[in-house]
Enzyme design. Structure first.
Site, mmCIF file in Angstrom:
data_model
loop_
_atom_site.group_PDB
_atom_site.id
_atom_site.type_symbol
_atom_site.label_atom_id
_atom_site.label_comp_id
_atom_site.label_asym_id
_atom_site.label_seq_id
_atom_site.Cartn_x
_atom_site.Cartn_y
_atom_site.Cartn_z
ATOM 1 C CB CYS A 54 -2.097 -0.238 -2.925
ATOM 2 S SG CYS A 54 -2.042 1.455 -2.296
ATOM 3 C CG ASP A 60 3.434 17.634 -9.784
ATOM 4 O OD1 ASP A 60 3.016 16.463 -9.862
ATOM 5 O OD2 ASP A 60 2.703 18.630 -9.925
ATOM 6 N N PRO A 107 7.672 5.196 0.034
ATOM 7 C CG PRO A 107 7.483 3.588 1.740
ATOM 8 C CD PRO A 107 6.721 4.189 0.584
ATOM 9 N N GLY A 108 10.011 4.061 -0.977
ATOM 10 C CA GLY A 108 11.182 3.532 -1.659
ATOM 11 C C GLY A 108 11.331 2.038 -1.720
ATOM 12 N N GLY A 109 10.324 1.301 -1.265
ATOM 13 C CA GLY A 109 10.430 -0.167 -1.286
ATOM 14 C C GLY A 109 10.602 -0.712 -2.691
ATOM 15 C CE LYS A 110 4.833 -0.928 -5.385
ATOM 16 N NZ LYS A 110 4.545 -0.174 -4.145
ATOM 17 C CB CYS A 134 4.207 8.232 -6.956
ATOM 18 S SG CYS A 134 3.461 9.270 -8.241
ATOM 19 C CB ALA A 135 9.928 6.684 -5.627
#
Length: 449
Positions: free
Chosen positions: A388, A316, A269-272, A266-267
């Site tokens: 979150c 998924d 928008p890719g910040g982590k 569940c990446a």
């Protein structure tokens, strides 16, 4: 007509209050995301007015029940049907009068002028009358009479959410609701491949950008006030990213080692994803998956700006058979789909788009993804469960249920959880704590049976 003249004429036709009313109408009545709708309206505005439009839209959504209460007190009957957008125009006007520094007469006149932009000048008299009556009532303190308001109006949150927060945090619920109403700070993530946080602070000082604090665990930088990213030294060169201090704990807690095979579920928008790669350039590989292919565009853009590499797959997480190649992972970051109730101060539309009935469905989905990804983890590997959210159902209760049903799952202690909630598992950050967003972390070791 020249192109420049056409652009000037177009700008003259744009009324910021009309755009704000349309945006709020789309969010509240049509259930659309503020993150999607606001940029559409901002594209119609002059660059100097984009910030004003954002301030009005965010403000109306923060104080929605209170503003609607104020308007109802001055109306004989509510606006419905095709007139519904003018209900939101009234909210836009009242918000300016109550909470912005715009002079009352200017707020009223500009809001009334929006009736033309919304193509119904017949509403002009009504909008003008209600707003002027509101100004007079405010000046005479008539609206401040002693009145016992429902909790939803007093705290500007839906009733179902207030009840859940009261149940989960009986001693802190008012503090949490108050924190949700605050404007969020701007946090920066320093790409440690280029500079340390202390070094980058010096660059900010040279650019006359003030720093409030450097968070000691993740080295996240909190700015004194939000700043346009184009003014941040080295932004385009990948020296810096914008990411809340709570979210920056993920890469530290995942604690990747040289040679690790890593999965980010569940990446988008890719910040982590990017943070893990910045912190651990010598891992063997990074695979980033998300069920929404459209959202993976942001992941690719962030990777490109930061000059990082990962295998990005639209997949998924709850069904690994469709994408997994059979190689188990050493570390898994599971940023689970959640209610988003920890980031309401950044996304006030969450209060109105999220429903009580959503929570059980989210808990079931989280459980499904957690079980599925656990099977992809090597014995001896680590899974970091992240949301979150602040709701115990999605967090500590979810992890407790998982541990009870998986004998090979061991909960590890987390550095930074210096004030754990009584009877909770993992690390629950509440909104505004350390001036960060509300986040939950649980670190699980897959033991070798």
């Amino acid at each position: 007509m020249t192109t420049q003249t056409a652009q000037i004429d177009k700008q003259k036709q744009v009324n910021i209050r009309a755009l704000a009313a349309k945006c709020c109408y789309s969010v509240i009545d049509q259930g659309r995301s503020l993150s999607d709708e606001l940029p559409k309206q901002q594209d119609k505005a002059d660059i100097k007015d984009k910030g004003l439009l954002q301030e009005i839209c965010y403000g109306v959504l923060r104080y929605l029940p209170e503003l609607e209460h104020d308007v109802r007190a001055l109306m004989q009957k509510p606006l419905t049907g095709k007139q519904r957008v003018f209900h939101f125009l009234l909210l836009v006007g009242v918000y300016q009068i109550k909470y912005m520094r715009i002079p009352d007469h200017a707020a009223v006149s500009e809001t009334v002028a929006a009736t033309g932009a919304l193509k119904n000048r017949q509403m002009k008299a009504l909008i003008n009358g209600v707003l002027r009556n509101f100004v007079r009532a405010s000046e005479s303190k008539a609206l401040n009479k002693q009145e016992i308001l429902p909790a939803s109006i007093e705290y500007n949150h839906p009733s179902w959410f207030i009840k859940k927060v009261q149940q989960g945090y009986p001693n802190q619920w008012q503090q949490i609701l108050a924190a949700n109403q605050q404007k969020p700070p701007m946090w920066l993530r320093v790409n440690q491949q280029h500079h340390t946080s202390t070094e980058y602070q010096s660059l900010l000082a040279t650019a006359e950008i003030d720093v409030n604090t450097i968070e000691p665990l993740s080295h996240a930088i909190e700015l004194t006030r939000p700043t346009d990213v184009t003014k941040l030294p080295g932004f385009e060169q990948g020296w810096i990213s914008v990411q809340d201090g709570a979210a920056q704990q993920a890469a530290r807690l995942l604690d990747c080692q040289s040679g690790d095979v890593v999965l980010d579920c569940c990446a988008a928008p890719g910040g982590k994803t990017c943070h893990v790669l910045e912190q651990n350039p010598d891992i063997a590989s990074m695979t980033a998956i998300d069920i929404e292919a459209a959202r993976l565009v942001r992941v690719e853009e962030n990777l490109a700006r930061l000059r990082l590499k990962a295998k990005v797959i639209a997949a998924d997480a709850a069904n690994s058979k469709t994408w997994w190649d059979g190689q188990q992972f050493d570390r898994i970051l599971l940023d689970a789909p959640c209610s988003g109730t920890g980031v309401i101060r950044r996304h006030p539309d969450i209060k109105w788009l999220r429903k009580a009935t959503d929570i059980d469905a989210l808990v079931a989905l989280q459980q499904q993804i957690l079980n599925e990804t656990w099977s992809l983890l090597k014995p001896g590997g680590t899974l970091l469960y992240v949301t979150c959210s602040i709701l115990p159902q999605e967090n500590s209760e979810q992890i407790n249920h998982f541990i009870q049903n998986n004998t090979d799952a061991e909960l590890l202690n987390i550095d930074g959880n210096d004030k754990p909630e009584k009877n909770t598992l993992g690390w629950q950050l509440l909104p505004g704590e350390k001036n960060m967003d509300g986040f939950y972390y649980a670190k699980l070791l897959k033991t070798i049976l």
